[in-house]
Design a protein around this motif. Structure first.
Motif, PDB file in Angstrom:
ATOM      1  N   ASP A 202       5.109   6.346   0.290  1.00 42.83           N
ATOM      2  CA  ASP A 202       6.184   7.013   1.026  1.00 42.83           C
ATOM      3  C   ASP A 202       6.438   8.366   0.347  1.00 42.83           C
ATOM      4  OD1 ASP A 202       8.552   7.576   2.380  1.00 42.83           O
ATOM      5  OD2 ASP A 202       9.763   6.197   1.195  1.00 42.83           O
ATOM      6  N   GLY A 216      15.650   9.212   3.266  1.00 43.88           N
ATOM      7  CA  GLY A 216      15.192   7.858   3.605  1.00 43.88           C
ATOM      8  C   GLY A 216      13.680   7.746   3.593  1.00 43.88           C
ATOM      9  N   TYR A 259      10.209  -6.165  -0.167  1.00 42.65           N
ATOM     10  CA  TYR A 259       9.603  -4.834  -0.318  1.00 42.65           C
ATOM     11  C   TYR A 259       9.753  -4.457  -1.776  1.00 42.65           C
ATOM     12  CZ  TYR A 259      10.312   0.377   0.224  1.00 42.65           C
ATOM     13  OH  TYR A 259      10.338   1.736   0.118  1.00 42.65           O
ATOM     14  N   ARG A 277      13.808  -5.834   3.400  1.00 44.69           N
ATOM     15  CA  ARG A 277      13.406  -5.599   4.810  1.00 44.69           C
ATOM     16  C   ARG A 277      12.216  -4.665   4.781  1.00 44.69           C
ATOM     17  NH1 ARG A 277      13.992  -0.115   4.086  1.00 44.69           N
ATOM     18  NH2 ARG A 277      15.588   0.159   2.512  1.00 44.69           N
ATOM     19  N   GLY A 279      10.136  -1.384   5.048  1.00 40.06           N
ATOM     20  CA  GLY A 279      10.478  -0.001   4.705  1.00 40.06           C
ATOM     21  C   GLY A 279      10.227   0.930   5.875  1.00 40.06           C
ATOM     22  N   ASP A 280      10.985   1.994   5.898  1.00 39.27           N
ATOM     23  CA  ASP A 280      10.839   3.002   6.933  1.00 39.27           C
ATOM     24  C   ASP A 280      10.658   4.334   6.212  1.00 39.27           C
ATOM     25  OD1 ASP A 280      11.059   4.683   9.089  1.00 39.27           O
ATOM     26  OD2 ASP A 280      12.830   3.703   9.922  1.00 39.27           O
ATOM     27  N   PRO A 281       9.526   5.016   6.297  1.00 39.62           N
ATOM     28  CA  PRO A 281       8.488   4.967   7.332  1.00 39.62           C
ATOM     29  C   PRO A 281       7.215   4.165   7.004  1.00 39.62           C
ATOM     30  CG  PRO A 281       8.229   6.992   6.091  1.00 39.62           C
ATOM     31  CD  PRO A 281       9.376   6.236   5.463  1.00 39.62           C
TER      32      PRO A 281
HETATM   33  N1  GLY Z   1      10.957   4.137   2.738  1.00 44.69           N
HETATM   34  C1  GLY Z   1      12.031   3.782   1.936  1.00 44.69           C
HETATM   35  C2  GLY Z   1      12.886   2.730   2.478  1.00 44.69           C
HETATM   36  O1  GLY Z   1      12.634   2.181   3.522  1.00 44.69           O
HETATM   37  O2  GLY Z   1      13.862   2.435   1.817  1.00 44.69           O
END
Ligand code: GLY
Ligand code: AMP
Length: 419
Positions: A202, A216, A259, A277, A279-281
């Motif tokens: 990330d 984020g 994660y 949960r 991760g995003d992205p």
């Molecule tokens: N990519 C970081 C997060 O989902 O916290």
């Protein structure tokens, strides 16, 4: 199977996209979702933090699985309420979600499980803060103990800035600085069996060259051509399995997505943080490469039958995602701006490149920005260089006034790929 996904970000769009491609999924619902999710799932205007409302919706729809995407509903206990209603749910209990909800709790679990992480102090007073900062020296790492959407961490050489951030928080964790590249490794678990996914990286800082404030996440790629081949196996053995075992031993088994945010330091792998949960992205690139239909995997975790699952199958392709953020992100982002170019990406770049929506909403015929991170433009390719090219070609078609994106996502790794 009918599935209900809770959340409204690009991660939820990626989850819904994968679920919509799964032949076992007969109906797909999402609450509250966004303008992009609406293309693959039926949306419902339910507050994601309201467990009773989520359970009532799931019951009414007759779904066989609820997938909770973001951390806030998990920490609020939404998965517990759904589980009590007798519906299988992918996502940890409120107590188990404390692995993400409290950094101090996570440190305690890691200490008990013998999981390698940065040395740290939990501080509540200015004196304690000063002492801890002094003990570790610069660069200073100061973390808000609670949930802060990836923005509660300050890493700085400036002692005054470190103190100021600590003063803004009720309780902070101050820790030793970890050098080395970061890796995000996800594992699906039912509380006992742990199934690691493929690693991703990330890009947390707002600006090219890892400058600017933490966000984020501004982009991600997978696989990691530079990583040791045994990385996943090692992390399973030294981090993921011991953590899951310790949570079960405490009587608060962790089921869902664990994660691990890792630093690959010269002294070995260290955990930077746990999240409870997807991760995003990173999810956008990990799911782009997963060949095994997703619903069965998530349901097996929810039902405690992961041990019976066939090994996961992965594509040889590489995947890259580039986040398009609104004007001013990560400070107060501007919203309500129209987004153009979505149809062009769909007609010119699909199926290798596609747009996953984060903060968007439909306004009449227009799709407008509705959050800090607006889109997550994702592409696959034979290698990272090709995936990257495709992602940036698609980003180039998007119009959003004042928007920003990083231009160096996966750049170094694509070079290391030999492409
Ligand atoms: N990519 C970081 C997060 O989902 O916290
Ligand atoms: P976290 O929310 O704990 O993942 O922290 C956000 C980001 O801050 C991480 O992805 C790292 O880039 C950075 N960070 C956190 N902890 C450390 C540490 N101990 N040493 C160096 N960087 C860190």
């Amino acid at each position: 199977m009918k599935v209900l996904v809770i959340g409204s970000g690009a991660r939820e769009h990626a989850l819904c996209r994968s679920l919509s491609l799964d032949p076992d999924v007969t109906e797909l619902h999402c609450a509250p979702g966004n303008a992009g999710v609406a293309e693959v799932a039926q949306l419902h205007q339910v507050d994601a933090l309201d467990g009773k409302a989520v359970a009532a919706l799931a019951t009414e729809l007759g779904v066989g699985l609820v997938v909770v995407g973001p951390e806030a509903p998990l920490v609020a206990g939404v998965a517990d309420v759904v589980r009590e209603a007798g519906i299988p749910v992918f996502g940890p209990s409120r107590e188990a979600a404390q692995l993400e909800g409290s950094k101090a709790f996570a440190k305690d679990v890691m200490a008990a499980a013998g999981v390698p992480t940065a040395r740290s102090y939990v501080c509540t007073t200015a004196d304690e803060v000063e002492e801890a900062l002094d003990a570790f020296g610069a660069p200073y790492v100061v973390k808000d103990d609670g949930l802060a959407a990836g923005k509660g961490v300050v890493v700085t050489d400036d002692l005054e800035a470190a103190k100021a951030h600590a003063a803004d928080c009720e309780r902070v964790v101050i820790e030793e600085y970890l050098d080395g590249p970061e890796v995000s490794l996800f594992a699906v678990t039912d509380g006992e069996t742990v199934l690691p996914l493929q690693p991703a990286q990330d890009f947390k800082r707002a600006l090219d060259g890892d400058e600017g404030p933490n966000t984020g996440g501004m982009g991600a790629y997978s696989p990691l051509p530079w990583a040791q081949p045994k990385l996943v196996e090692d992390v399973l053995e030294s981090v993921l399995q011991p953590t899951v075992d310790e949570m079960r031993r405490r009587g608060t088994p962790f089921s869902g997505l664990l994660y691990a945010g890792l630093a690959i330091t010269s002294r070995g792998v260290r955990v930077i943080e746990f999240n409870a949960r997807f991760g995003d992205p990173e999810t956008q690139v990990v799911l782009a490469r997963l060949r095994t239909p997703l619903a069965g995997v998530l349901l097996a975790a929810a039902n405690g039958t992961l041990a019976d699952l066939e090994p996961l199958r992965w594509s040889e392709d590489a995947a890259v995602t580039v986040v398009v953020a609104s004007h001013n992100y990560p400070s107060t982002p501007r919203t309500g701006d129209p987004i153009t170019g979505l149809a062009e990406v769909a007609s010119e770049d699909a199926p290798h490149a596609y747009v996953l929506h984060a903060g968007t909403r439909q306004e009449g015929d227009a799709v407008v920005s509705a959050g800090g991170r607006v889109l997550s433009v994702t592409a696959t390719g034979a290698d990272l260089a090709e995936a990257r090219r495709r992602a940036y070609t698609a980003v180039g078609r998007i119009g959003l006034e004042g928007s920003r994106h990083r231009t160096d996502i996966a750049a170094r790794a694509a070079g290391a790929d030999g492409a």
